[in-house]
Design an enzyme around this catalytic site. Structure first.
Site, PDB file in Angstrom:
ATOM      1  CE1 TYR A 183      -3.652   2.544   0.593  1.00  0.00           C
ATOM      2  CE2 TYR A 183      -2.468   3.211   2.563  1.00  0.00           C
ATOM      3  CZ  TYR A 183      -3.474   3.416   1.646  1.00  0.00           C
ATOM      4  OH  TYR A 183      -4.301   4.510   1.779  1.00  0.00           O
ATOM      5  CG  ASP A 209       5.867   3.785   0.792  1.00  0.00           C
ATOM      6  OD1 ASP A 209       6.141   4.462   1.798  1.00  0.00           O
ATOM      7  OD2 ASP A 209       4.701   3.643   0.352  1.00  0.00           O
ATOM      8  CE  LYS A 257       0.963   4.915   8.327  1.00  0.00           C
ATOM      9  NZ  LYS A 257       1.035   4.424   6.954  1.00  0.00           N
TER      10      LYS A 257
HETATM   11  C1  LIG Z   1       0.398   4.846   5.615  1.00  0.00           C
HETATM   12  C2  LIG Z   1       1.163   4.568   4.371  1.00  0.00           C
HETATM   13  C3  LIG Z   1       1.061   5.410   3.234  1.00  0.00           C
HETATM   14  C4  LIG Z   1       0.066   6.523   3.151  1.00  0.00           C
HETATM   15  O1  LIG Z   1       0.302   7.543   4.072  1.00  0.00           O
HETATM   16  P1  LIG Z   1      -0.909   8.548   4.426  1.00  0.00           P
HETATM   17  O2  LIG Z   1      -0.263   9.549   5.339  1.00  0.00           O
HETATM   18  O3  LIG Z   1      -1.973   7.730   5.078  1.00  0.00           O
HETATM   19  O4  LIG Z   1      -1.364   9.148   3.153  1.00  0.00           O
HETATM   20  C5  LIG Z   1       1.910   5.158   2.177  1.00  0.00           C
HETATM   21  N1  LIG Z   1       2.784   4.143   2.190  1.00  0.00           N
HETATM   22  C6  LIG Z   1       2.894   3.313   3.249  1.00  0.00           C
HETATM   23  C7  LIG Z   1       3.910   2.212   3.224  1.00  0.00           C
HETATM   24  C8  LIG Z   1       2.076   3.484   4.362  1.00  0.00           C
HETATM   25  O5  LIG Z   1       2.172   2.634   5.387  1.00  0.00           O
END
Ligand SMILES: *Cc1c(COP(=O)(O)O)cnc(C)c1O
Length: 441
Positions: free
Chosen positions: A147, A242, A273
């Protein structure tokens, strides 16, 4: 059957449903995967959450990662109050942005420059645009179960809330938008080689979660990251790691900084995060020659009214400064204590399960074989998780309300919090195996 002790939450959910789809502002919060009433929180302190009915829970969501120091950490609170005291947003550059960027660059060696944004979604969306602008190519490779936020082009076989809902894709994303997205199974080197053999000249980037956490924790198998690095380099494509979830959580430098974890240096990284400390701050960054293609220096446009917000950056900076070697040792200890206790209790009851790790990030899969990819993750017993989840909740432990997530701990999880988790485990494991174990409607 309504959940006991959740009448104020149930009333708020009813009110929320009138004005917000499903009553929530992010789908996984709605408890659809586990049933029952989502708890509306009133306050947090350290490892504790208190809901509007006055129930107190040990928090194992930690805002899905950001609250790595615990709720209302005194240093972060002081930094936020001080920043707010000086103004909320200027629409001009300010010093906190520089300090936060310096902190990130100092921690993650290959990151020479960063651009701050307000969410992980924005970070991956912008990194993707930059990779396409830099290479002049359009195709992008992603892995099923990874994701990367709700970016149109990446909402194909995404994990997280989409895994929970079993949606193969999202409505409203035109075929043209994902036509350039190649989705491959995770940890499958031959599939990656085949994709590059066929489309190598057109691939702008491979984007991957550094160590996936959105289908549950599924670390890269030995050699997988190295293969990704070799194939992208050989074909002139970029590698985007990511680290929105793993960044500054797995170690001071995220997954990349874990000893022995990294066998290939990515060109671009995305963060979010933890680096926002509970406020909207995220970033993407990497090699300076790539980052220099961004406006105003280069032709790839990217912008944001609240990017580098002074209060958010103050919270992020104070949080990162609290991410010391001691903090990481504490996270490891807390995570292993909880995971070991859960595993022992499940084993005693003969419940098939496997615990998987990325630093102190872990998941408990209700399945007896290792999970290497999204197909494996989907083969877990999600009904068992639902019964386990609700028993823990009744006993004052708030797990993520989905089997496709990591359990997040913080440095503030003390003995009292850990004991409350451990004491709740026997009944929660019995709830899995009880023949009349029904999930509240
Ligand atoms: C949470 C998450 C996102 C998205 O971040 P948001 O601040 O919710 O838009 C993207 N990549 C990873 C790996 C994530 O865990």
């Amino acid at each position: 059957m309504p959940d006991p002790n959740a009448s104020a939450s149930a009333a708020l959910l009813e009110r929320a449903r009138q004005v917000t789809p499903g009553g929530v502002n992010s789908p996984v919060r709605a408890f659809r995967a586990v049933g029952g009433t989502p708890r509306f929180m009133a306050s947090g302190q350290g490892p504790w959450l208190t809901d509007v009915d006055g129930n107190r829970y040990v928090d194992l969501i930690c805002s899905w990662g950001p609250m790595i120091l615990g709720h209302r950490h005194p240093d972060v609170l002081a930094a936020v109050r001080d920043a707010a005291d000086h103004g909320f947003s200027f629409g001009t550059p300010s010093e906190n942005e520089v300090a936060l960027a310096e902190e990130i660059v100092a921690r993650v060696k290959p990151v020479e420059q960063v651009r701050l944004v307000s969410s992980g979604t924005e970070a991956t969306m912008s990194a993707l645009r930059l990779a396409r602008g830099f290479t002049g190519r359009s195709k992008v490779v992603k892995f099923a179960g990874c994701y990367h936020g709700h970016v149109d082009a990446l909402l194909a076989a995404a994990g997280s809330g989409l895994a929970t809902f079993g949606l193969p894709d999202s409505a409203g994303v035109p075929g043209a938008t994902t036509a350039d997205t190649i989705v491959l199974p995770y940890n499958d080197i031959p599939a990656l080689e085949a994709a590059f053999a066929e489309h190598g000249e057109q691939i702008a980037a491979v984007i991957t979660e550094a160590s996936p956490g959105n289908m549950g924790v599924v670390p890269p198998a030995p050699g997988f990251t190295a293969a990704m690095r070799r194939l992208t380099r050989d074909h002139g494509a970029l590698m985007i790691s990511d680290e929105v979830m793993t960044g500054f959580r797995c170690s001071a430098a995220g997954w990349f900084g874990l000893e022995g974890a990294q066998d290939g240096t990515p060109d671009l990284f995305t963060f979010g995060k933890v680096m926002g400390g509970g406020f909207p701050a995220a970033a993407f960054g990497g090699r300076a020659d790539i980052m220099s293609r961004l406006a105003p220096d280069g032709p790839v446009y990217q912008a944001g009214t609240l990017s580098g917000n002074p209060v958010a950056t103050a919270a992020g900076l104070a949080t990162l400064r609290g991410c010391t070697p001691d903090l990481y040792s504490r996270l490891d200890l807390v995570a292993h204590t909880i995971a070991d206790a859960a595993s022992e209790e499940l084993s005693k009851a003969g419940v098939p399960h496997v615990v998987q790790w990325a630093g102190s990030m872990f998941s408990v899969f209700f399945r007896d074989e290792l999970v290497l990819n999204y197909e494996d993750a989907k083969a877990q017993d999600t009904a068992a998780f639902g019964r386990f989840f609700h028993s823990m909740l009744q006993q004052g432990v708030h797990l993520p309300p989905s089997a496709y997530e990591a359990w997040f701990v913080s440095g503030s999880h003390d003995d009292e919090a850990i004991d409350q988790i451990i004491s709740a485990l026997p009944a929660a494991v019995r709830a899995i195996t009880a023949s009349d174990g029904t999930i509240p409607a």
